[in-house]
Design a protein around this motif. Structure first.
Motif, PDB file in Angstrom:
ATOM      1  N   ILE A 205      -6.769  -7.454   0.407  1.00  0.00           N
ATOM      2  CA  ILE A 205      -7.483  -8.206  -0.620  1.00  0.00           C
ATOM      3  C   ILE A 205      -7.712  -7.337  -1.851  1.00  0.00           C
ATOM      4  O   ILE A 205      -7.492  -7.766  -2.990  1.00  0.00           O
ATOM      5  N   ARG A 206      -8.176  -6.102  -1.620  1.00  0.00           N
ATOM      6  CA  ARG A 206      -8.481  -5.188  -2.717  1.00  0.00           C
ATOM      7  C   ARG A 206      -8.060  -3.778  -2.327  1.00  0.00           C
ATOM      8  O   ARG A 206      -8.037  -3.421  -1.144  1.00  0.00           O
ATOM      9  N   GLY A 207      -7.750  -2.968  -3.340  1.00  0.00           N
ATOM     10  CA  GLY A 207      -7.544  -1.547  -3.117  1.00  0.00           C
ATOM     11  C   GLY A 207      -6.137  -1.163  -2.694  1.00  0.00           C
ATOM     12  O   GLY A 207      -5.221  -1.985  -2.654  1.00  0.00           O
ATOM     13  N   LYS A 208      -5.999   0.131  -2.377  1.00  0.00           N
ATOM     14  CA  LYS A 208      -4.729   0.685  -1.925  1.00  0.00           C
ATOM     15  C   LYS A 208      -4.975   1.469  -0.641  1.00  0.00           C
ATOM     16  O   LYS A 208      -5.975   2.177  -0.523  1.00  0.00           O
ATOM     17  N   LEU A 209      -4.051   1.332   0.301  1.00  0.00           N
ATOM     18  CA  LEU A 209      -4.191   2.045   1.568  1.00  0.00           C
ATOM     19  C   LEU A 209      -2.823   2.257   2.195  1.00  0.00           C
ATOM     20  O   LEU A 209      -1.809   1.714   1.741  1.00  0.00           O
ATOM     21  N   ARG A 210      -2.839   3.038   3.265  1.00  0.00           N
ATOM     22  CA  ARG A 210      -1.636   3.258   4.058  1.00  0.00           C
ATOM     23  C   ARG A 210      -1.882   2.648   5.435  1.00  0.00           C
ATOM     24  O   ARG A 210      -2.916   2.891   6.051  1.00  0.00           O
ATOM     25  N   VAL A 211      -0.932   1.837   5.882  1.00  0.00           N
ATOM     26  CA  VAL A 211      -1.030   1.248   7.211  1.00  0.00           C
ATOM     27  C   VAL A 211       0.239   1.613   7.979  1.00  0.00           C
ATOM     28  O   VAL A 211       1.352   1.366   7.523  1.00  0.00           O
ATOM     29  N   ASN A 212       0.055   2.267   9.113  1.00  0.00           N
ATOM     30  CA  ASN A 212       1.171   2.709   9.952  1.00  0.00           C
ATOM     31  C   ASN A 212       2.266   3.389   9.138  1.00  0.00           C
ATOM     32  O   ASN A 212       3.467   3.121   9.299  1.00  0.00           O
ATOM     33  N   GLY A 213       1.826   4.269   8.233  1.00  0.00           N
ATOM     34  CA  GLY A 213       2.758   5.100   7.484  1.00  0.00           C
ATOM     35  C   GLY A 213       3.320   4.485   6.229  1.00  0.00           C
ATOM     36  O   GLY A 213       4.087   5.142   5.517  1.00  0.00           O
ATOM     37  N   GLN A 214       2.951   3.248   5.922  1.00  0.00           N
ATOM     38  CA  GLN A 214       3.517   2.594   4.737  1.00  0.00           C
ATOM     39  C   GLN A 214       2.404   2.225   3.761  1.00  0.00           C
ATOM     40  O   GLN A 214       1.344   1.740   4.163  1.00  0.00           O
ATOM     41  N   GLU A 215       2.672   2.457   2.465  1.00  0.00           N
ATOM     42  CA  GLU A 215       1.683   2.135   1.434  1.00  0.00           C
ATOM     43  C   GLU A 215       1.621   0.622   1.223  1.00  0.00           C
ATOM     44  O   GLU A 215       2.645  -0.061   1.237  1.00  0.00           O
ATOM     45  N   THR A 216       0.407   0.129   1.002  1.00  0.00           N
ATOM     46  CA  THR A 216       0.245  -1.257   0.610  1.00  0.00           C
ATOM     47  C   THR A 216      -0.918  -1.357  -0.351  1.00  0.00           C
ATOM     48  O   THR A 216      -1.671  -0.395  -0.546  1.00  0.00           O
ATOM     49  N   GLU A 217      -1.066  -2.512  -0.975  1.00  0.00           N
ATOM     50  CA  GLU A 217      -2.096  -2.681  -1.999  1.00  0.00           C
ATOM     51  C   GLU A 217      -2.506  -4.143  -2.090  1.00  0.00           C
ATOM     52  O   GLU A 217      -1.956  -5.000  -1.373  1.00  0.00           O
ATOM     53  N   ALA A 218      -3.446  -4.409  -2.977  1.00  0.00           N
ATOM     54  CA  ALA A 218      -3.985  -5.760  -3.127  1.00  0.00           C
ATOM     55  C   ALA A 218      -2.872  -6.783  -3.338  1.00  0.00           C
ATOM     56  O   ALA A 218      -1.849  -6.500  -3.975  1.00  0.00           O
ATOM     57  N   LEU A 219      -3.081  -7.965  -2.787  1.00  0.00           N
ATOM     58  CA  LEU A 219      -2.167  -9.108  -2.901  1.00  0.00           C
ATOM     59  C   LEU A 219      -0.862  -8.884  -2.138  1.00  0.00           C
ATOM     60  O   LEU A 219       0.179  -9.441  -2.498  1.00  0.00           O
ATOM     61  N   ARG A 220      -0.928  -8.094  -1.067  1.00  0.00           N
ATOM     62  CA  ARG A 220       0.236  -7.889  -0.205  1.00  0.00           C
ATOM     63  C   ARG A 220      -0.084  -8.359   1.215  1.00  0.00           C
ATOM     64  O   ARG A 220      -1.133  -8.037   1.771  1.00  0.00           O
ATOM     65  N   LEU A 221       0.852  -9.111   1.792  1.00  0.00           N
ATOM     66  CA  LEU A 221       0.790  -9.511   3.198  1.00  0.00           C
ATOM     67  C   LEU A 221       1.791  -8.639   3.947  1.00  0.00           C
ATOM     68  O   LEU A 221       2.989  -8.639   3.621  1.00  0.00           O
ATOM     69  N   THR A 222       1.310  -7.883   4.921  1.00  0.00           N
ATOM     70  CA  THR A 222       2.176  -6.981   5.679  1.00  0.00           C
ATOM     71  C   THR A 222       2.565  -7.656   6.994  1.00  0.00           C
ATOM     72  O   THR A 222       1.703  -8.039   7.779  1.00  0.00           O
ATOM     73  N   GLU A 223       3.873  -7.796   7.219  1.00  0.00           N
ATOM     74  CA  GLU A 223       4.404  -8.415   8.439  1.00  0.00           C
ATOM     75  C   GLU A 223       4.883  -7.323   9.386  1.00  0.00           C
ATOM     76  O   GLU A 223       5.655  -6.446   8.994  1.00  0.00           O
ATOM     77  N   PHE A 224       4.444  -7.396  10.627  1.00  0.00           N
ATOM     78  CA  PHE A 224       4.766  -6.377  11.622  1.00  0.00           C
ATOM     79  C   PHE A 224       5.777  -6.884  12.644  1.00  0.00           C
ATOM     80  O   PHE A 224       5.856  -8.082  12.926  1.00  0.00           O
ATOM     81  N   ASN A 225       6.517  -5.940  13.230  1.00  0.00           N
ATOM     82  CA  ASN A 225       7.338  -6.238  14.395  1.00  0.00           C
ATOM     83  C   ASN A 225       6.445  -6.274  15.642  1.00  0.00           C
ATOM     84  O   ASN A 225       5.258  -5.950  15.583  1.00  0.00           O
ATOM     85  N   TYR A 226       7.046  -6.648  16.769  1.00  0.00           N
ATOM     86  CA  TYR A 226       6.308  -6.739  18.041  1.00  0.00           C
ATOM     87  C   TYR A 226       6.717  -5.564  18.942  1.00  0.00           C
ATOM     88  O   TYR A 226       7.261  -5.754  20.024  1.00  0.00           O
ATOM     89  N   ASP A 227       6.474  -4.329  18.469  1.00  0.00           N
ATOM     90  CA  ASP A 227       7.035  -3.181  19.172  1.00  0.00           C
ATOM     91  C   ASP A 227       6.035  -2.052  19.393  1.00  0.00           C
ATOM     92  O   ASP A 227       6.420  -0.912  19.612  1.00  0.00           O
ATOM     93  N   GLY A 228       4.752  -2.346  19.342  1.00  0.00           N
ATOM     94  CA  GLY A 228       3.759  -1.302  19.579  1.00  0.00           C
ATOM     95  C   GLY A 228       2.372  -1.890  19.511  1.00  0.00           C
ATOM     96  O   GLY A 228       2.187  -3.018  19.051  1.00  0.00           O
ATOM     97  N   ASP A 229       1.389  -1.101  19.970  1.00  0.00           N
ATOM     98  CA  ASP A 229       0.027  -1.637  19.969  1.00  0.00           C
ATOM     99  C   ASP A 229      -0.960  -0.809  19.155  1.00  0.00           C
ATOM    100  O   ASP A 229      -2.159  -1.091  19.148  1.00  0.00           O
TER     101      ASP A 229
END
Length: 284
Positions: A205-229
């Motif tokens: 929604i807001r800001g910048k962060l790293r999720v599972n090694g990848q950068e993301t930022e506001a207004l981004r929807l991150t889609e994940f694979n089904y390969d880990g927990d």
């Protein structure tokens, strides 16, 4: 650690004078079963004596709407007899089920005085067995939503539904849908375990962060694979994330306008019953 399949940018989709970004569906992603739709309204500032939100009476059937009020307020009314005004930090959870008519507008106070507004609405599917369940509505203010605080206060999970860090969310829905908003201070870290067979819904929604090694930022929807927990978040700036997860229903999805069913015939039936007045009578 679960890998990332793709990041999707929310698209500008204004509604009258309401700034709106649609994160789902877009040209790059149709749905993330069982998560169907996300509109991000605002952020924007309303002047005094404004018209407020434009969502007058309209019908729904076959799914649930979950509304997150980040700034401003929202006034709800439906043909099930539910009425409320939910303010910033609160949520609405409406199970349309067999069908109702509702309106979502700004309160008289907000229209009179104006102010900042930012609201997200997520549509969550219902499994076939619950498509025609009796409608219900839950409106909760911010103090009614449990908060899990981690990383010495730098990470806060607002547990809307399901269970987070051993804390039950405010809503226990029909299907096992886990939803939370997460606030991270700059430098804050958060580690979560999410079953590998669950769909993850991760919208910044807001800001910048790293999720599972990848950068993301506001207004981004991150889609994940089904390969880990494992899910690891690290905020570069103050950030807010809408996070959900659920096991996919793996059922046919037929959506048309305000109805989401499993077959085209069920959509046609929904329109017939709505037009016949079976969703209730709107009282203005």
């Amino acid at each position: 650690m679960r890998t990332i399949k793709q990041q999707h940018r929310a698209v500008s989709a204004p509604i009258a004078d309401l700034i709106t970004y649609r994160a789902l569906p877009t040209q790059s992603v149709e749905h993330l079963d069982p998560f169907l739709f996300l509109n991000h309204h605002g952020p924007q500032h309303y002047s005094p004596n404004n018209r407020g939100l434009p969502f007058g009476p309209h019908p729904h059937r076959g799914f649930e709407t979950v509304t997150f009020i980040l700034a401003g307020d929202i006034m709800h009314q439906d043909t099930g007899g539910h009425e409320s005004i939910i303010e910033a930090g609160g949520i609405q959870w409406m199970t349309a089920g067999s069908g109702l008519i509702h309106a979502e507008v700004s309160s008289p106070a907000f229209k009179r005085t104006g102010g900042d507004l930012e609201i997200l609405q997520l549509w969550v599917n219902l499994p076939a067995k619950d498509k025609l369940t009796a409608p219900r509505y839950i409106g909760l203010q911010e103090p009614e939503i449990p908060t899990v605080t981690l990383d010495e206060g730098r990470a806060q999970i607002h547990a809307v539904s399901g269970e987070w860090g051993g804390t039950k969310g405010a809503v226990q829905p029909l299907a096992d849908i886990q939803l939370a908003t997460i606030n991270l201070q700059a430098g804050g870290k958060l580690d979560l375990i999410i079953p590998a067979d669950h769909t993850i819904f991760f919208y910044t929604i807001r800001g910048k962060l790293r999720v599972n090694g990848q950068e993301t930022e506001a207004l981004r929807l991150t889609e994940f694979n089904y390969d880990g927990d494992d899910l690891h978040l690290e905020a570069h700036t103050d950030a807010v994330v809408l996070l959900g997860h659920a096991k996919p229903f793996e059922e046919p999805i037929v959506a048309y306008g305000p109805f989401v069913m499993n077959t085209q015939e069920e959509i046609q039936q929904a329109y017939r019953e709505y037009q016949a007045g079976k969703f209730g009578t709107w009282k203005s």
